[in-house]
Design a protein around this motif. Structure first.
Motif, PDB file in Angstrom:
ATOM      1  N   PRO A   1       0.893  -1.291   0.038  1.00  0.00           N
ATOM      2  CA  PRO A   1      -0.077   0.004  -0.082  1.00  0.00           C
ATOM      3  C   PRO A   1       0.777   1.184  -0.233  1.00  0.00           C
ATOM      4  O   PRO A   1       1.690   1.427   0.739  1.00  0.00           O
ATOM      5  CB  PRO A   1      -0.940  -0.087   1.353  1.00  0.00           C
ATOM      6  CG  PRO A   1      -0.188  -0.938   2.044  1.00  0.00           C
ATOM      7  CD  PRO A   1       0.824  -2.082   1.137  1.00  0.00           C
ATOM      8  N   GLY A   2       0.776   2.312  -0.957  1.00  0.00           N
ATOM      9  CA  GLY A   2       1.182   3.580  -1.174  1.00  0.00           C
ATOM     10  C   GLY A   2       2.814   3.433  -1.628  1.00  0.00           C
ATOM     11  O   GLY A   2       3.422   4.366  -1.657  1.00  0.00           O
ATOM     12  N   ASN A   3       3.165   2.179  -1.967  1.00  0.00           N
ATOM     13  CA  ASN A   3       4.429   1.915  -2.480  1.00  0.00           C
ATOM     14  C   ASN A   3       4.342   1.537  -4.046  1.00  0.00           C
ATOM     15  O   ASN A   3       3.990   0.208  -4.334  1.00  0.00           O
ATOM     16  CB  ASN A   3       5.262   0.925  -1.857  1.00  0.00           C
ATOM     17  CG  ASN A   3       6.429   1.566  -0.857  1.00  0.00           C
ATOM     18  OD1 ASN A   3       6.529   2.594  -1.110  1.00  0.00           O
ATOM     19  ND2 ASN A   3       6.963   0.727  -0.129  1.00  0.00           N
ATOM     20  N   GLN A   4       4.294   2.228  -4.965  1.00  0.00           N
ATOM     21  CA  GLN A   4       4.350   2.159  -6.317  1.00  0.00           C
ATOM     22  C   GLN A   4       5.428   2.881  -7.003  1.00  0.00           C
ATOM     23  O   GLN A   4       5.910   3.840  -6.881  1.00  0.00           O
ATOM     24  CB  GLN A   4       3.058   2.571  -6.710  1.00  0.00           C
ATOM     25  CG  GLN A   4       2.780   2.127  -8.114  1.00  0.00           C
ATOM     26  CD  GLN A   4       1.254   2.445  -8.612  1.00  0.00           C
ATOM     27  OE1 GLN A   4       0.761   3.261  -7.898  1.00  0.00           O
ATOM     28  NE2 GLN A   4       1.027   1.903  -9.885  1.00  0.00           N
ATOM     29  N   VAL A   5       5.980   2.182  -8.027  1.00  0.00           N
ATOM     30  CA  VAL A   5       7.156   2.432  -8.881  1.00  0.00           C
ATOM     31  C   VAL A   5       6.686   2.175 -10.464  1.00  0.00           C
ATOM     32  O   VAL A   5       5.893   1.286 -10.735  1.00  0.00           O
ATOM     33  CB  VAL A   5       8.277   1.888  -8.702  1.00  0.00           C
ATOM     34  CG1 VAL A   5       8.793   2.509  -7.182  1.00  0.00           C
ATOM     35  CG2 VAL A   5       8.768   0.372  -9.059  1.00  0.00           C
ATOM     36  N   GLU A   6       7.308   2.676 -11.462  1.00  0.00           N
ATOM     37  CA  GLU A   6       7.169   2.767 -12.619  1.00  0.00           C
ATOM     38  C   GLU A   6       8.440   1.815 -13.157  1.00  0.00           C
ATOM     39  O   GLU A   6       9.537   2.070 -13.092  1.00  0.00           O
ATOM     40  CB  GLU A   6       7.214   3.821 -13.491  1.00  0.00           C
ATOM     41  CG  GLU A   6       6.552   3.887 -14.894  1.00  0.00           C
ATOM     42  CD  GLU A   6       5.001   3.668 -14.829  1.00  0.00           C
ATOM     43  OE1 GLU A   6       4.690   3.042 -15.962  1.00  0.00           O
ATOM     44  OE2 GLU A   6       4.370   4.062 -14.124  1.00  0.00           O
TER      45      GLU A   6
END
Length: 143
Positions: free
Chosen positions: A74-79
């Protein structure tokens, strides 16, 4: 009276900025005034955040990239991105760079990019020893 003076200065500033923007004297084109045509261009984006694009120009530049989001909780997203670009150097040498980027950073590869020297054998042995014999983890002393 102050408002009138501020308004006049504001109008003069806007007019001057508009004049400089379209004045051919201020040509910021760095390739000698030549504009290159785009021969082929593709773009695609999805509602899930993934995308892909590519283009080829008249002077031999070719670019392609695709990416999609990757979640690490949750709340940790990368491209996560993969791509390549190529062009000709001023001396005529073809330059091609392939790359990927993720949570660990940007990782380019290409024949023209410098490579680090090999790790000396003594340092490799020292790193292996340190990995096999870690120091005990002791908490900091609190007084």
């Amino acid at each position: 009276m102050k408002i009138f003076i501020i308004a006049v200065f504001g109008l003069v500033a806007v007019a001057q900025a508009q004049y400089n923007r379209y004045n051919p004297q201020y040509n910021y084109n760095t390739n000698g005034g030549r504009n290159w045509a785009i021969l082929k261009q593709n773009q695609d984006s999805s509602p899930d955040g993934s995308y892909a694009y590519s283009y080829d120009t008249e002077n031999g530049i070719s670019v392609a990239e695709q990416g999609q989001p990757k979640s690490f909780g949750p709340g940790n997203q990368v491209e996560v991105v993969r791509g390549q670009f190529s062009y000709s150097a001023p001396d005529g040498t073809p330059i091609t760079v392939t790359y990927y980027a993720d949570e660990t950073g940007f990782h380019p590869s290409g024949a023209h990019l410098p490579t680090p020297p090999p790790i000396p054998r003594a340092i490799q042995k020292s790193l292996a020893f340190n990995a096999a014999h870690p120091e005990p983890q002791t908490p900091y002393r609190r007084y």
